[in-house]
Scaffold this active site. Sequence first.
Site, PDB file in Angstrom:
ATOM      1  N   ASN A  10     -31.132  69.102 -28.676  1.00 41.91           N
ATOM      2  CA  ASN A  10     -32.568  69.326 -27.952  1.00 41.91           C
ATOM      3  C   ASN A  10     -32.825  70.620 -27.861  1.00 41.91           C
ATOM      4  OD1 ASN A  10     -34.640  69.037 -26.381  1.00 41.91           O
ATOM      5  ND2 ASN A  10     -33.547  68.302 -24.661  1.00 41.91           N
ATOM      6  N   LYS A  70     -35.643  71.827 -26.758  1.00 47.18           N
ATOM      7  CA  LYS A  70     -36.531  72.301 -25.768  1.00 47.18           C
ATOM      8  C   LYS A  70     -37.846  73.018 -26.151  1.00 47.18           C
ATOM      9  CE  LYS A  70     -32.491  71.245 -22.737  1.00 47.18           C
ATOM     10  NZ  LYS A  70     -31.817  71.356 -21.430  1.00 47.18           N
ATOM     11  N   HIS A 130     -36.305  62.446 -20.363  1.00 45.91           N
ATOM     12  CA  HIS A 130     -35.499  63.676 -20.221  1.00 45.91           C
ATOM     13  C   HIS A 130     -35.597  63.936 -18.743  1.00 45.91           C
ATOM     14  CE1 HIS A 130     -33.617  67.470 -20.360  1.00 45.91           C
ATOM     15  NE2 HIS A 130     -32.789  67.285 -21.094  1.00 45.91           N
ATOM     16  N   GLU A 167     -35.838  66.827 -17.404  1.00 45.41           N
ATOM     17  CA  GLU A 167     -36.734  67.784 -17.285  1.00 45.41           C
ATOM     18  C   GLU A 167     -38.268  67.370 -17.393  1.00 45.41           C
ATOM     19  OE1 GLU A 167     -35.330  70.578 -20.381  1.00 45.41           O
ATOM     20  OE2 GLU A 167     -33.575  71.010 -19.293  1.00 45.41           O
ATOM     21  N   GLU A 170     -27.134  61.814 -18.842  1.00 44.33           N
ATOM     22  CA  GLU A 170     -27.444  63.163 -18.669  1.00 44.33           C
ATOM     23  C   GLU A 170     -27.339  63.538 -17.216  1.00 44.33           C
ATOM     24  OE1 GLU A 170     -28.807  65.752 -22.303  1.00 44.33           O
ATOM     25  OE2 GLU A 170     -30.466  65.091 -21.091  1.00 44.33           O
ATOM     26  N   GLY A 194     -27.625  72.373 -18.608  1.00 43.34           N
ATOM     27  CA  GLY A 194     -27.774  73.980 -18.718  1.00 43.34           C
ATOM     28  C   GLY A 194     -26.960  74.772 -17.530  1.00 43.34           C
ATOM     29  N   SER A 222     -24.360  70.284 -20.643  1.00 46.22           N
ATOM     30  CA  SER A 222     -23.128  71.629 -20.949  1.00 46.22           C
ATOM     31  C   SER A 222     -22.070  71.125 -21.979  1.00 46.22           C
ATOM     32  CB  SER A 222     -22.695  72.025 -19.743  1.00 46.22           C
ATOM     33  OG  SER A 222     -23.719  72.622 -19.030  1.00 46.22           O
ATOM     34  N   GLY A 282     -28.110  70.363 -25.597  1.00 49.14           N
ATOM     35  CA  GLY A 282     -29.076  71.355 -25.628  1.00 49.14           C
ATOM     36  C   GLY A 282     -29.057  72.650 -25.978  1.00 49.14           C
ATOM     37  N   GLY A 283     -28.456  73.821 -25.156  1.00 44.03           N
ATOM     38  CA  GLY A 283     -28.482  75.135 -25.625  1.00 44.03           C
ATOM     39  C   GLY A 283     -27.673  75.223 -26.926  1.00 44.03           C
TER      40      GLY A 283
HETATM   41  P1  PGA Z   1     -27.487  71.478 -22.060  1.00 42.05           P
HETATM   42  O1  PGA Z   1     -28.862  70.647 -22.123  1.00 42.05           O
HETATM   43  O2  PGA Z   1     -26.611  71.035 -23.507  1.00 42.05           O
HETATM   44  O3  PGA Z   1     -27.896  72.997 -22.441  1.00 42.05           O
HETATM   45  O4  PGA Z   1     -27.008  71.362 -21.020  1.00 42.05           O
HETATM   46  C1  PGA Z   1     -28.663  69.286 -22.396  1.00 42.05           C
HETATM   47  C2  PGA Z   1     -29.839  68.676 -22.580  1.00 42.05           C
HETATM   48  O5  PGA Z   1     -30.852  69.070 -21.485  1.00 42.05           O
HETATM   49  O6  PGA Z   1     -30.227  67.746 -23.257  1.00 42.05           O
END
Ligand code: PGA
Length: 262
Positions: free
Chosen positions: A17, A19, A100, A102, A170, A176, A215, A236-237
Amino acid sequence: MRVVFREGERGKLVAGNWKMNGSLSALTELNAIGQVSRGFPTVVVALALPATLITAAGALFPNLIVGAQDAHAEAAGAHTGCVSAAMLREAGAVFTLVGHSEARLRQGETDALVRRKAEAAHRAGLGVILCVGESLEAREGGEALGAVVGQLTACLPQGADGAWLALAYEPIWAIGTGRSASEVDVVEMHGALRLALRAALGRSGDDIALLYGGSVTAANAQRLMALPEVDGVLVGGASLRADSFVPIIEAAGAKVPALALH
Ligand code: PGA
């Protein structure tokens, strides 16, 4: 879009992802990711990209599953700034994330809206990765299981089927933060989600892939994916660069200890 291999050999779904990150120049990262993923036929590698990159990525890297991060619940209309599922499909998306945390938190998305988005995406021919996850308060208050299973029940789209739907657990506090959920918590939550899917859909609830997200890195991916009822990860990251995402694909393709299989 079948994203799970529950019949015969089990494989894993590794979804990235991006973002609101990435320009056209960042697509070079996908080249290495695409090349490595060819060597792991039991791993499905999917990337939820910014809408602006979908067409180029789909054309350049046909062996990657390219998708979006959100899709409007309506097919068309006066929704300034929004993009419909059919538009994303036409742009080259094969799937989309919906719900998601967010988007839920910052854009005030309700469970009912997330469900409508998933149904609209399916109608437009997109696969869907539906995200659920509890807040830190719910986790610390001992209410995580109830909160997340409740979310799933409220969001589960009409006609839910593993051929087009996957679920991503999640925990919000793990996204994050560098603090992934413990293995015990993941096993407990994924077990509860599987039971809820079976209760809602019967045996076909077993066909819906369950991903863990929050994470995920090269350091924890293999252990997480060896857990029961973990069919893959949402990253994500660490998905933004090949050097951090490729080891996660390799971990997904590695043979897991027989004890972890079920
Ligand atoms: P992250 O994000 O791996 O950076 O924790 C996961 C996500 O938001 O899908």
